[in-house]
Design a protein around this motif. Structure first.
Motif, PDB file in Angstrom:
ATOM      1  N   VAL A   6       0.641  -1.191   0.040  1.00 16.45           N
ATOM      2  CA  VAL A   6      -0.004  -0.054   0.004  1.00 16.45           C
ATOM      3  C   VAL A   6       1.007   1.216   0.045  1.00 16.45           C
ATOM      4  N   SER A  12       3.632   3.939   3.886  1.00 13.67           N
ATOM      5  CA  SER A  12       3.482   2.695   3.168  1.00 13.67           C
ATOM      6  C   SER A  12       3.739   1.417   3.874  1.00 13.67           C
ATOM      7  N   ILE A 138      -6.782  -3.451   6.096  1.00 13.77           N
ATOM      8  CA  ILE A 138      -6.011  -2.403   5.504  1.00 13.77           C
ATOM      9  C   ILE A 138      -6.823  -1.298   5.080  1.00 13.77           C
ATOM     10  N   GLN A 158      -2.699   3.825  10.079  1.00 15.13           N
ATOM     11  CA  GLN A 158      -2.333   2.578   9.164  1.00 15.13           C
ATOM     12  C   GLN A 158      -1.593   1.709  10.052  1.00 15.13           C
ATOM     13  N   LYS A 213      -6.621  -5.679  -3.709  1.00 14.34           N
ATOM     14  CA  LYS A 213      -5.990  -4.799  -4.974  1.00 14.34           C
ATOM     15  C   LYS A 213      -7.082  -3.862  -5.095  1.00 14.34           C
ATOM     16  N   LYS A 216      -6.864  -1.444  -1.926  1.00 11.95           N
ATOM     17  CA  LYS A 216      -5.441  -0.799  -2.293  1.00 11.95           C
ATOM     18  C   LYS A 216      -5.462   0.478  -3.206  1.00 11.95           C
ATOM     19  N   GLU A 220      -5.008   4.356  -1.798  1.00 12.13           N
ATOM     20  CA  GLU A 220      -3.742   4.757  -2.223  1.00 12.13           C
ATOM     21  C   GLU A 220      -4.233   6.396  -2.832  1.00 12.13           C
TER      22      GLU A 220
END
Length: 342
Positions: A6, A12, A138, A158, A213, A216, A220
Motif C-alpha cells: 500500500v 506505506s 488495510i 495505518q 487490490k 488498495k 492509495e
C-alpha cells in the motif's frame, strides 16, 4: 505467497498473503520492528485457535497478550478503557508493538488503541476472519462505537504490516464466512467483476489478493476518505442503518452490507442511474452463497441515515452503480432523503 504494498505518502506498508504465515510471523515482523516487547490483542475464540501458534511464531520476542470477549459490543468506550489499563499494567510503552489477532472488531479496537494510547503505538494486523482479510485490515480506518451509531469515534491509523493466512478461514463459523463474503462481493461489484468468476466456494491466496487490490487502489488515491474512497461504502450507508434498526449482532456486518447493496441498487434503478440487470446479478450471487437477500423497505431506514458518519454537513453520499465496476457518488441533502424514496 502473494505480496502487495500500500503506497502512501508517509505510511506505506506491505501485505503478505500466504498459507500458514501465522507460524512464522516473527520473521516478517523483525523487518519492521527492532525492539523485543510485543503485545497481542485477541478474543476468546481466536485465543483457543491461534494464539499459541502465533506466540511460537514470534520466537525471540517477549510476548504479552490481552484477551477479550470480542464481538461488536467490544468496540465500546468501556472495553477500550479496560484494554488500555491492562496493557499499561503489563508494561507497554510507546515504542512497543501491538498486534491485532482476530477479526474486524479486534482490528478496529486494536488500531484505535494504537492511535490513541501514548498518542501513538505501532501495530500489525493479522486478520483471522474473511471480513477482516477482505476489508478492514488495510486502509487504516479504526474506531469504536457510540450508542448513537457505529464507528463514530475513530482515527486514520495505518498498520505497519498486514499478514494474511487464508487457511485460518477454515475454522470460521458459516455466519462469519458469509459476513466476509459481503465485502468480497462488494469489491467485485465496485472494482473487479472478474472476482465473481474466481469464486468456487473456497477462498485462496489469489482471491484475497484480487479483492485487496481493489481496496488498495482506492486507499492509495484517497487515504483520508474525502473523495474516491467513499466508493468503498457501497452498501454501507443503508447497511449501517439496517444494523442499527435490527440491533447490532442480529445481522453480521457483511449481511447488512449485502442488504444495503441491494437497497442502493434499487435506489439507483429508481433514479435511472443503475442498469436493472445489476440487481438480478447481485441477487443471484447472494442466493448462491446463502447470503441475506431480503428486499427491505427503503423508506423504513431513511430517518436513521442522518446519524450515519457519511452524512457530511447535512449531505448523504450514496454510492450507486452505473454498471458493474463503475461506482459513482450521488449526493443528497438529508432533508430530501424521504422525498427521494417515495
Amino acid at each position: 505467497m502473494r505480496e502487495l504494498t500500500v503506497e502512501l505518502s508517509n505510511n506505506s506498508y506491505d501485505i503478505f498473503i500466504n498459507n500458514n504465515i501465522i507460524d512464522n510471523a516473527g520473521s516478517y515482523i523483525k523487518n519492521i520492528y527492532k525492539n523485543k516487547e510485543v503485545y497481542i490483542l485477541t478474543d476468546v475464540r481466536v485465543k483457543e485457535l491461534y494464539l499459541d501458534r502465533l506466540i511460537k511464531g514470534l520466537e525471540g520476542f517477549n510476548v504479552h497478550s490481552v484477551v477479550i470477549e470480542g464481538y461488536e459490543k467490544a468496540k465500546s468506550i468501556k472495553v477500550y478503557e479496560e484494554v488500555c489499563n491492562e496493557l499499561i499494567s503489563l508494561g507497554i510503552k510507546r515504542n512497543h508493538l501491538l498486534i491485532a489477532l482476530g477479526g474486524g472488531v479486534i482490528g478496529d479496537l486494536c488500531g484505535f488503541i494504537s492511535a490513541t494510547l501514548y498518542r501513538g503505538i505501532p501495530f500489525v494486523q493479522i486478520p483471522t476472519s474473511l471480513l477482516a482479510q477482505m476489508d478492514s485490515s488495510i486502509g487504516g480506518k479504526v474506531g469504536i462505537n457510540l450508542e448513537i451509531g457505529k464507528n463514530l469515534l475513530g482515527a486514520f491509523n495505518q498498520p505497519k504490516l498486514v499478514l494474511v493466512d487464508p487457511l485460518v478461514l477454515n475454522t470460521l463459523p458459516k455466519k462469519e464466512f458469509a459476513s466476509g463474503m459481503g465485502e468480497l462481493i462488494k469489491h467485485a461489484f465496485i472494482g473487479n467483476p472478474q472476482i465473481l468468476d474466481m469464486l468456487d466456494g473456497t477462498i485462496n491466496e489469489d482471491i484475497v489478493c484480487e479483492s485487496l487490490k481493489v481496496k488498495k487502489r482506492v486507499v492509495e488515491n484517497d487515504e483520508f476518505d474525502m473523495g474516491e474512497r467513499m466508493i468503498l461504502n457501497f452498501g454501507h450507508t443503508f447497511g449501517h442503518a439496517i444494523e442499527k434498526k435490527a440491533g447490532y449482532g442480529f445481522y453480521t456486518h457483511g449481511e447488512a452490507v449485502a442488504l444495503g447493496m441491494l437497497m442502493a441498487i434499487r435506489l439507483g434503478i429508481k433514479l435511472g442511474i443503475t442498469k436493472p440487470y445489476i440487481y438480478d446479478k447481485l441477487k443471484e450471487v447472494l442466493v448462491k452463497y446463502d447470503m441475506a437477500n431480503d428486499d427491505l423497505d427503503l423508506k423504513e431506514y431513511m430517518y436513521l441515515l442522518k446519524y450515519d458518519k457519511k452524512n457530511i454537513a447535512g449531505t448523504l453520499h450514496f454510492i450507486l452503480l452505473e454498471d458493474m465496476g463503475k461506482p459513482i457518488i450521488y449526493k443528497v441533502k438529508d432533508t430530501e432523503v424521504e422525498e427521494l424514496c417515495k
